[in-house]
Design an enzyme around this catalytic site. Sequence first.
Site, mmCIF file in Angstrom:
data_model
loop_
_atom_site.group_PDB
_atom_site.id
_atom_site.type_symbol
_atom_site.label_atom_id
_atom_site.label_comp_id
_atom_site.label_asym_id
_atom_site.label_seq_id
_atom_site.Cartn_x
_atom_site.Cartn_y
_atom_site.Cartn_z
ATOM 1 C CB CYS A 2 -29.825 0.970 30.788
ATOM 2 S SG CYS A 2 -29.614 -0.486 31.785
ATOM 3 N NE ARG A 27 -27.797 6.303 29.319
ATOM 4 C CZ ARG A 27 -27.795 7.233 30.260
ATOM 5 N NH1 ARG A 27 -27.094 8.329 30.089
ATOM 6 N NH2 ARG A 27 -28.491 7.090 31.358
ATOM 7 C CD1 TRP A 75 -22.750 -1.211 33.094
ATOM 8 C CD2 TRP A 75 -24.127 -1.097 34.850
ATOM 9 N NE1 TRP A 75 -21.991 -1.268 34.235
ATOM 10 C CE2 TRP A 75 -22.797 -1.199 35.329
ATOM 11 C CE3 TRP A 75 -25.166 -1.015 35.791
ATOM 12 C CZ2 TRP A 75 -22.489 -1.213 36.686
ATOM 13 C CZ3 TRP A 75 -24.850 -1.035 37.142
ATOM 14 C CH2 TRP A 75 -23.516 -1.134 37.577
ATOM 15 C CG ASN A 101 -31.488 4.230 32.357
ATOM 16 O OD1 ASN A 101 -31.278 5.409 32.130
ATOM 17 N ND2 ASN A 101 -30.758 3.561 33.186
ATOM 18 N N GLY A 102 -32.894 1.991 34.871
ATOM 19 C CA GLY A 102 -33.100 2.340 36.281
ATOM 20 C C GLY A 102 -33.275 1.086 37.118
ATOM 21 C CD GLU A 488 -8.644 10.907 36.328
ATOM 22 O OE1 GLU A 488 -9.242 10.500 37.326
ATOM 23 O OE2 GLU A 488 -9.101 10.804 35.173
ATOM 24 C CE LYS A 492 -9.543 7.906 33.086
ATOM 25 N NZ LYS A 492 -10.188 8.754 34.024
ATOM 26 C CD GLU A 495 -11.875 4.889 34.665
ATOM 27 O OE1 GLU A 495 -13.032 5.218 34.923
ATOM 28 O OE2 GLU A 495 -11.050 5.670 34.148
ATOM 29 C CG HIS A 511 4.373 6.286 56.130
ATOM 30 N ND1 HIS A 511 5.075 6.183 57.311
ATOM 31 C CD2 HIS A 511 4.553 7.553 55.696
ATOM 32 C CE1 HIS A 511 5.633 7.339 57.593
ATOM 33 N NE2 HIS A 511 5.338 8.200 56.627
ATOM 34 C CE LYS A 610 -18.242 9.732 29.783
ATOM 35 N NZ LYS A 610 -16.842 9.784 30.241
HETATM 36 C C1 G6P Z 1 -18.518 6.652 36.161
HETATM 37 C C2 G6P Z 1 -17.639 6.964 34.986
HETATM 38 C C3 G6P Z 1 -16.463 7.836 35.426
HETATM 39 C C4 G6P Z 1 -16.986 9.085 36.114
HETATM 40 C C5 G6P Z 1 -17.924 8.767 37.267
HETATM 41 C C6 G6P Z 1 -18.635 9.999 37.778
HETATM 42 O O1 G6P Z 1 -17.845 5.823 37.040
HETATM 43 O O2 G6P Z 1 -17.157 5.771 34.384
HETATM 44 O O3 G6P Z 1 -15.693 8.191 34.300
HETATM 45 O O4 G6P Z 1 -15.908 9.833 36.580
HETATM 46 O O5 G6P Z 1 -18.934 7.854 36.831
HETATM 47 O O6 G6P Z 1 -19.456 10.474 36.760
HETATM 48 P P1 G6P Z 1 -19.965 11.959 36.615
HETATM 49 O O7 G6P Z 1 -20.783 11.938 35.356
HETATM 50 O O8 G6P Z 1 -20.786 12.266 37.828
HETATM 51 O O9 G6P Z 1 -18.780 12.835 36.513
#
Ligand code: G6P
Length: 615
Positions: A2, A27, A75, A101-102, A488, A492, A495, A511, A610
Amino acid sequence: MCGIVGYIGHREAYPIVINGLRRLEYRGYDSAGIALYDGKNIQLSKTKGKVADLEKRADSEISKKGSLGIGHTRWATHGVPNDVNSHPHYSNSGNLVIIHNGIIENYSSIKTELINRGYTFKSDTDTEVLVNLIEEVKKKQDVKLGKAVQIALNEVVGAYAIAVFDKNKPDEIVVAKLGSPLAIGVGDDEFFIASDASPFIEFTNNAIYLEDEEMAIIRRGRDIKIRQIKSDKLVKPFVQELKLNIEQIEKGGYDHFMLKEIYEQPSVIKDTYRGRLLADKGIIKLGGLEEYIPKFINADRIIIVACGTSWHAGLVAEYIFEDLARIPVEVEYASEFRYRNPIITENDVVIAISQSGETADTLAAIKLAKEKGAFVYGICNVVGSTISRETHSGTYTHAGPEIGVASTKAFTTQITVLTMIALKLAQVKGTISKSDYMMHLRELDMIPTHVAAALKSNDKIEEIAAVFKNATNFLYLGRGYNFPVALEGALKLKEISYIHAEGYPAAEMKHGPIALIDEHMPVVVIAINSNHYGKVVSNIEEIKARKGKIIAVVTEGDTVVRELADYVMEVPKTPESLTPLVTTIPLQLLSYHIAVMLNKNVDQPRNLAKSVTVE
Ligand code: G6P
């Protein structure tokens, strides 16, 4: 998650708040809303959907007039994303209006109590409960808004960054923070409120970051009074000068922030080591580290805590710390670590990695480690963020604002910092030879050039993306330093394109995952020239024997894998310990192009945010 924005001053608030919400959409983006005071009444418009949907709705719904306004991009936590659950929320009288936000964890018992006193609720949100609790306190105790907010917040359990105003006292906004970020921009006779500084950066470089359990009463054309919510103690505002500039938070000609951020990597990796790595002189100097080097080298072990992509950077660090500095490392998901009664002692060093510096689970893990007496070192991107303040010391990555929800440049800059720390510790500890140390420094200094070279394969990668865009599953394989890169790469793709993808250590394939392989399964294999090259080649043969399609990341000049693979993506040669910094680039581009071809919202993928400030 948020985003909140507010303005009080002499300008029209609407464009400032809307523009600010657009910048904070990373956010959260399932609904948006705005409330303005037009001189007589509150003008409120809100909707499910994005800020663009809010603008359309606001066109016909409100006058857009007024120099006091608050806005929210959501969010969802409590209540599905719909118009009613969107913020801002009114109190029952219609006098108070709030954005939040929270999460208010004890909202349910407060709600029951308020219902018993005659309050009614339109939404399913915890936020509507909070604004009515403030109203109830204000009425019952006959206090001003600021006091009512303070008393109410002392009754709630949870996390918040809130902004609230009263129709009958439209010259002030009351804000408060616990757990979620809140910045106040200080202009000439005007104030801005936001979850980060991006909404107000073109108006002022001066900002106050509220600390947890602080609240502020912001008065039009006057001043800001900051208090501690619990103790009621007045706090002297500390105004910081921001280094952020407007170009950093705009797309600069790219179609998406993600692509811009992928392309920024050569320069931000350099920014991250500039002044800290002097390759010719054999010097690594990290301000936050120097004094604590003995702590690191005498530690029983290093525990790395992080979430998401930052956790993957931690996994890369495990290899480099153990390999070069010979210090045992454990890498933990912050969310697991904090709840499993971990064994931590004063002889442990904890490294917390976080782009945003606000991730709730990482923050909780830090608090736990501190309670147990461990030394906690932070690696954050956002200057002044909560984690950067909560840790004993740390190093900032200098990636600049990362706006695309899928993290790219944060990952490579985190690895850059972690590599510098590992090399420094290895040098001091004597676990690396002088020549190897010097070679690593020179090679690290070359990484921006290598990343730029890897980016040149973009068109070729786009062609590969076109071939595989309709696949429903992907497997990513890597070994050693490149196992975390495989994880990673898979993350990606998941996501942003919503294609199922799994990352696996190449040798473990037999395995389990090998059972999945048939002619429909693309397998991305990181097969660079390294200690495991021969073994990875064998894995490729095994996949080929089962008709899997191979997309291989290879070192420039490779011939063996080129023969075997269906498609190759080349990266320049660099020592194995530095390869994650280059092998990750084609994987970022591959997922980007697939998502674009599938018409997905690359910068704002569904259900993600984010900055995850809920646990
Ligand atoms: C969210 C974001 C990711 C990020 C993760 C950790 O899931 O979408 O891209 O890697 O949070 O966030 P941070 O800000 O702690 O790296």
